[in-house]
Design a protein around this motif. Structure first.
Motif, PDB file in Angstrom:
ATOM      1  N   ASP A  44       0.835  -1.203   0.000  1.00  0.00           N
ATOM      2  CA  ASP A  44       0.000   0.000   0.000  1.00  0.00           C
ATOM      3  C   ASP A  44       0.872   1.257   0.000  1.00  0.00           C
ATOM      4  O   ASP A  44       0.598   2.223  -0.722  1.00  0.00           O
ATOM      5  N   ILE A  45       1.901   1.234   0.831  1.00  0.00           N
ATOM      6  CA  ILE A  45       2.801   2.384   0.928  1.00  0.00           C
ATOM      7  C   ILE A  45       3.528   2.602  -0.393  1.00  0.00           C
ATOM      8  O   ILE A  45       3.665   3.729  -0.875  1.00  0.00           O
ATOM      9  N   GLN A  46       3.977   1.505  -1.004  1.00  0.00           N
ATOM     10  CA  GLN A  46       4.666   1.623  -2.286  1.00  0.00           C
ATOM     11  C   GLN A  46       3.726   2.113  -3.375  1.00  0.00           C
ATOM     12  O   GLN A  46       4.133   2.880  -4.259  1.00  0.00           O
ATOM     13  N   CYS A  47       2.481   1.700  -3.316  1.00  0.00           N
ATOM     14  CA  CYS A  47       1.481   2.188  -4.276  1.00  0.00           C
ATOM     15  C   CYS A  47       1.340   3.702  -4.177  1.00  0.00           C
ATOM     16  O   CYS A  47       1.280   4.403  -5.191  1.00  0.00           O
ATOM     17  N   PHE A  48       1.312   4.225  -2.947  1.00  0.00           N
ATOM     18  CA  PHE A  48       1.229   5.679  -2.753  1.00  0.00           C
ATOM     19  C   PHE A  48       2.444   6.364  -3.377  1.00  0.00           C
ATOM     20  O   PHE A  48       2.314   7.364  -4.095  1.00  0.00           O
ATOM     21  N   ALA A  49       3.631   5.819  -3.117  1.00  0.00           N
ATOM     22  CA  ALA A  49       4.855   6.416  -3.649  1.00  0.00           C
ATOM     23  C   ALA A  49       4.851   6.415  -5.170  1.00  0.00           C
ATOM     24  O   ALA A  49       5.238   7.409  -5.813  1.00  0.00           O
ATOM     25  N   ILE A  50       4.407   5.324  -5.764  1.00  0.00           N
ATOM     26  CA  ILE A  50       4.361   5.218  -7.223  1.00  0.00           C
ATOM     27  C   ILE A  50       3.376   6.222  -7.817  1.00  0.00           C
ATOM     28  O   ILE A  50       3.684   6.936  -8.783  1.00  0.00           O
ATOM     29  N   GLU A  51       2.180   6.282  -7.247  1.00  0.00           N
ATOM     30  CA  GLU A  51       1.173   7.208  -7.755  1.00  0.00           C
ATOM     31  C   GLU A  51       1.612   8.657  -7.571  1.00  0.00           C
ATOM     32  O   GLU A  51       1.349   9.510  -8.421  1.00  0.00           O
ATOM     33  N   PHE A  52       2.295   8.937  -6.466  1.00  0.00           N
ATOM     34  CA  PHE A  52       2.778  10.289  -6.205  1.00  0.00           C
ATOM     35  C   PHE A  52       3.846  10.663  -7.229  1.00  0.00           C
ATOM     36  O   PHE A  52       3.855  11.790  -7.753  1.00  0.00           O
ATOM     37  N   ALA A  53       4.744   9.742  -7.527  1.00  0.00           N
ATOM     38  CA  ALA A  53       5.788  10.003  -8.517  1.00  0.00           C
ATOM     39  C   ALA A  53       5.182  10.265  -9.897  1.00  0.00           C
ATOM     40  O   ALA A  53       5.620  11.169 -10.623  1.00  0.00           O
ATOM     41  N   LYS A  54       4.173   9.482 -10.265  1.00  0.00           N
ATOM     42  CA  LYS A  54       3.535   9.683 -11.564  1.00  0.00           C
ATOM     43  C   LYS A  54       2.792  11.019 -11.605  1.00  0.00           C
ATOM     44  O   LYS A  54       2.775  11.696 -12.645  1.00  0.00           O
ATOM     45  N   LEU A  55       2.208  11.419 -10.476  1.00  0.00           N
ATOM     46  CA  LEU A  55       1.547  12.727 -10.415  1.00  0.00           C
ATOM     47  C   LEU A  55       2.558  13.847 -10.629  1.00  0.00           C
ATOM     48  O   LEU A  55       2.298  14.804 -11.360  1.00  0.00           O
TER      49      LEU A  55
END
Length: 303
Positions: A37-48
């Protein structure tokens, strides 16, 4: 903002409540998040961050691919970027606000010259813009800057926003702070910044609002913008002028009840006496330093 996933996937979000005579909202990182879940947040934040910095797309050649979209695909391990694409993204898109120029002059390597302190402020401002889009009430009219500054150490206010409730327009002057640890003295630093700095800086934001509505926009909004200096400088504080403090912090324990208790007394001569005019957003993320590091890693391992 730019189609970011619902923050409720990761945060417990309160309704607005009054705290020390401030209108307050809290977002607290959920305790039961798994590492995925935490990694998903980091990935989505980077793409944003990519979408924000490319303003949605990045075309370098006639009939060429959208490099913004391709970079997001690379993050998802669907494609691999060419070396010239990596170089362009590193030096022109992600450099500012993430890489230390002085270190880069020595190393000639972006990834080896990352400036965590510089990225700290940028991370917090991007997170606030997501919160603004997803969580805050009243009609959002416009905000300056319209997206987070790429470099959080650029001069100027963090943001000035025009919003509208059922009665009228109003504007908010906001300051965003991000800390890896507890809230500490940041509330007083925010208050001091809001009181001391805006008088020198708000007119450039007002001029930006004027420019954006010059050829379109309702007349009542144009009239409100033209009166913003009066609302800001007037000796008798009005409800049209409001201050906001945003703190992203490393929530290992609950903040003290005294947080922002000085907001009311210090702003007595600057703001109308209503909690609506003193707005606080507390965003608690356990392990926030690790989260920011993950976001940086997602970006730079692909470049």
């Amino acid at each position: 903002m730019k189609q970011f996933l619902d923050l409720r996937n990761w945060f417990n979000i309160s309704e607005y409540y009054e705290h020390n005579k401030c209108k307050t909202i809290t977002l607290l990182w959920k305790d039961n998040l798994e590492d995925d879940d935490i990694q998903c947040f980091a990935i989505e934040f980077a793409k944003l961050i990519c979408r924000l910095r490319c303003n949605g797309e990045l075309i370098l050649e006639d009939n060429g691919e959208d490099l913004c979209y391709k970079f997001q695909q690379a993050i998802d391990n669907e494609v691999e970027l060419e070396e010239k694409e990596k170089k362009y993204l590193a030096e022109y898109i992600f450099f500012d606000g993430m890489v230390s120029q002085s270190r880069y002059d020595e190393t000639k390597n972006c990834a080896e010259s990352l400036d965590r302190d510089l990225f700290n402020g940028y991370f917090g401002e991007v997170l606030f813009y997501i919160v603004r889009e997803q969580c805050l009430e009243d009609e959002k009219i416009m905000i300056e800057p319209s997206c987070p500054k790429t470099n959080s150490k650029q001069s100027g206010l963090d943001y000035v926003e025009i919003r509208k409730n059922e009665d009228d327009y109003y504007f908010i002057i906001g300051e965003v702070k991000t800390t890896d640890n507890t809230i500490g003295s940041y509330p007083d630093k925010i208050i001091d910044s809001l009181i001391k700095r805006p008088v020198h800086l708000i007119h450039q934001e007002i001029n930006a609002f004027k420019e954006r509505t010059k050829h379109s926009g309702p007349e009542d909004l144009k009239n409100f913008i033209s009166r913003m200096p009066i609302y800001f400088m007037g000796k008798n504080p009005t409800a049209q002028k409001r201050f906001a403090g945003v703190i992203n912090y490393g929530r290992n324990s609950s903040p003290q009840q005294t947080v922002f208790q000085n907001f009311n007394t210090k702003c007595t001569n600057h703001l109308y006496d209503s909690s609506e005019c003193r707005r606080v957003k507390l965003i608690g993320i356990k392990g926030i330093k690790n989260i920011k590091e993950r976001v940086l890693e997602v970006i730079w391992k692909n470049l």
